[in-house]
Design a protein around this motif. Sequence first.
Motif, PDB file in Angstrom:
ATOM      1  N   TRP A  86       0.800  -1.216   0.000  1.00  0.00           N
ATOM      2  CA  TRP A  86       0.000   0.000   0.000  1.00  0.00           C
ATOM      3  C   TRP A  86       0.837   1.273   0.000  1.00  0.00           C
ATOM      4  O   TRP A  86       0.391   2.312  -0.499  1.00  0.00           O
ATOM      5  CB  TRP A  86      -0.932   0.002   1.206  1.00  0.00           C
ATOM      6  CG  TRP A  86      -0.214   0.121   2.524  1.00  0.00           C
ATOM      7  CD1 TRP A  86       0.231  -0.886   3.314  1.00  0.00           C
ATOM      8  CD2 TRP A  86       0.162   1.338   3.188  1.00  0.00           C
ATOM      9  NE1 TRP A  86       0.867  -0.400   4.424  1.00  0.00           N
ATOM     10  CE2 TRP A  86       0.835   0.963   4.376  1.00  0.00           C
ATOM     11  CE3 TRP A  86       0.009   2.692   2.897  1.00  0.00           C
ATOM     12  CZ2 TRP A  86       1.349   1.904   5.267  1.00  0.00           C
ATOM     13  CZ3 TRP A  86       0.519   3.633   3.786  1.00  0.00           C
ATOM     14  CH2 TRP A  86       1.174   3.230   4.952  1.00  0.00           C
ATOM     15  N   LYS A  87       2.056   1.233   0.562  1.00  0.00           N
ATOM     16  CA  LYS A  87       2.840   2.462   0.674  1.00  0.00           C
ATOM     17  C   LYS A  87       3.209   3.050  -0.685  1.00  0.00           C
ATOM     18  O   LYS A  87       3.423   4.265  -0.815  1.00  0.00           O
ATOM     19  CB  LYS A  87       4.095   2.231   1.505  1.00  0.00           C
ATOM     20  CG  LYS A  87       5.109   1.277   0.894  1.00  0.00           C
ATOM     21  CD  LYS A  87       6.296   1.097   1.834  1.00  0.00           C
ATOM     22  CE  LYS A  87       7.344   0.150   1.237  1.00  0.00           C
ATOM     23  NZ  LYS A  87       8.498  -0.036   2.144  1.00  0.00           N
ATOM     24  N   PHE A  88       3.284   2.221  -1.726  1.00  0.00           N
ATOM     25  CA  PHE A  88       3.588   2.745  -3.061  1.00  0.00           C
ATOM     26  C   PHE A  88       2.420   3.549  -3.631  1.00  0.00           C
ATOM     27  O   PHE A  88       2.613   4.368  -4.527  1.00  0.00           O
ATOM     28  CB  PHE A  88       3.957   1.605  -4.000  1.00  0.00           C
ATOM     29  CG  PHE A  88       5.337   1.057  -3.770  1.00  0.00           C
ATOM     30  CD1 PHE A  88       6.449   1.680  -4.286  1.00  0.00           C
ATOM     31  CD2 PHE A  88       5.522  -0.079  -2.997  1.00  0.00           C
ATOM     32  CE1 PHE A  88       7.723   1.183  -4.066  1.00  0.00           C
ATOM     33  CE2 PHE A  88       6.785  -0.584  -2.767  1.00  0.00           C
ATOM     34  CZ  PHE A  88       7.894   0.051  -3.293  1.00  0.00           C
ATOM     35  N   ALA A  89       1.218   3.310  -3.119  1.00  0.00           N
ATOM     36  CA  ALA A  89       0.054   4.062  -3.582  1.00  0.00           C
ATOM     37  C   ALA A  89       0.117   5.517  -3.137  1.00  0.00           C
ATOM     38  O   ALA A  89      -0.582   6.376  -3.693  1.00  0.00           O
ATOM     39  CB  ALA A  89      -1.231   3.411  -3.049  1.00  0.00           C
ATOM     40  N   ILE A  90       0.963   5.813  -2.152  1.00  0.00           N
ATOM     41  CA  ILE A  90       1.086   7.188  -1.674  1.00  0.00           C
ATOM     42  C   ILE A  90       1.685   8.092  -2.750  1.00  0.00           C
ATOM     43  O   ILE A  90       1.340   9.276  -2.849  1.00  0.00           O
ATOM     44  CB  ILE A  90       1.958   7.230  -0.400  1.00  0.00           C
ATOM     45  CG1 ILE A  90       1.283   6.443   0.725  1.00  0.00           C
ATOM     46  CG2 ILE A  90       2.212   8.669   0.039  1.00  0.00           C
ATOM     47  CD1 ILE A  90       2.120   6.344   1.980  1.00  0.00           C
ATOM     48  N   LEU A  91       2.585   7.544  -3.577  1.00  0.00           N
ATOM     49  CA  LEU A  91       3.275   8.349  -4.591  1.00  0.00           C
ATOM     50  C   LEU A  91       2.314   9.030  -5.556  1.00  0.00           C
ATOM     51  O   LEU A  91       2.357  10.260  -5.708  1.00  0.00           O
ATOM     52  CB  LEU A  91       4.298   7.493  -5.334  1.00  0.00           C
ATOM     53  CG  LEU A  91       5.054   8.180  -6.486  1.00  0.00           C
ATOM     54  CD1 LEU A  91       5.842   9.378  -5.960  1.00  0.00           C
ATOM     55  CD2 LEU A  91       5.984   7.183  -7.178  1.00  0.00           C
TER      56      LEU A  91
END
Length: 247
Positions: free
Chosen positions: A2-7
Amino acid sequence: MWKFAILPVFLAVFGIGGIWTVFAVSVINGSVNLTKGMPYISECAGHPPQSCLFAQTCNILSVLITCVVVIRFQQAKDFGYEGRANVAGLWMGSISAVGLSLTSNIQASVSLEIHCFGAVVAFVPGLAYFWVQMYLTYKAQPSVDRPWVGPIRFILCVLCSAFLGSMSVNCVHVLFLDFSFPVCFFNLWYESAGATSEWLAVVVFFLLFGLFAAEFRHVDYCRLTVQRPALESDCCAGSVETNSCAI
């Protein structure tokens, strides 16, 4: 992960927030007069300090766009899609990032021709990139979110195309029609309508980048390797890895 969705979400929020901050600063310091109609983005960003803010914002956005474009390209490739559309998307997205940096750093007050050229390079290939991504939504993985991502991406692509088309038509009307009466009575309306279309087009443009959060939440990891000792456990040098595969 999920952290890559922050970009892509950060890109969308930063882009939309950045341009409207430029608008707010230009209104507050009196650089534009809203009683004369909605100003174009280039008018709002044509004078300091908002011109500096606009240039720096777009420079950061250019870097973020490049990162998103490269990761999305590699993600589709890692999932096994080898079609030319993915490569075409990589080039279009990269060109769009360069155009955005160009148009923001060379203000219309300095060189209108180069500024407009940069805007065309930013948004025409950029819009084409999103239509390619619309195609890849149904041709490449991941497909988990396809039922809702596909329709939303299509609607946003149509809206962005319509707004850019409306902006272009209104600009041509203002630039090339005779300003003598009675045409001059309508010029202010056409110019304001074109500027409004431009602002809406840019907002939708960045929303399309934000929508990549749906695909990016499936990215496993992304790693850059440049030194030989690290290659003992890797298959190749200089690899960027996504979804457990490498280039």
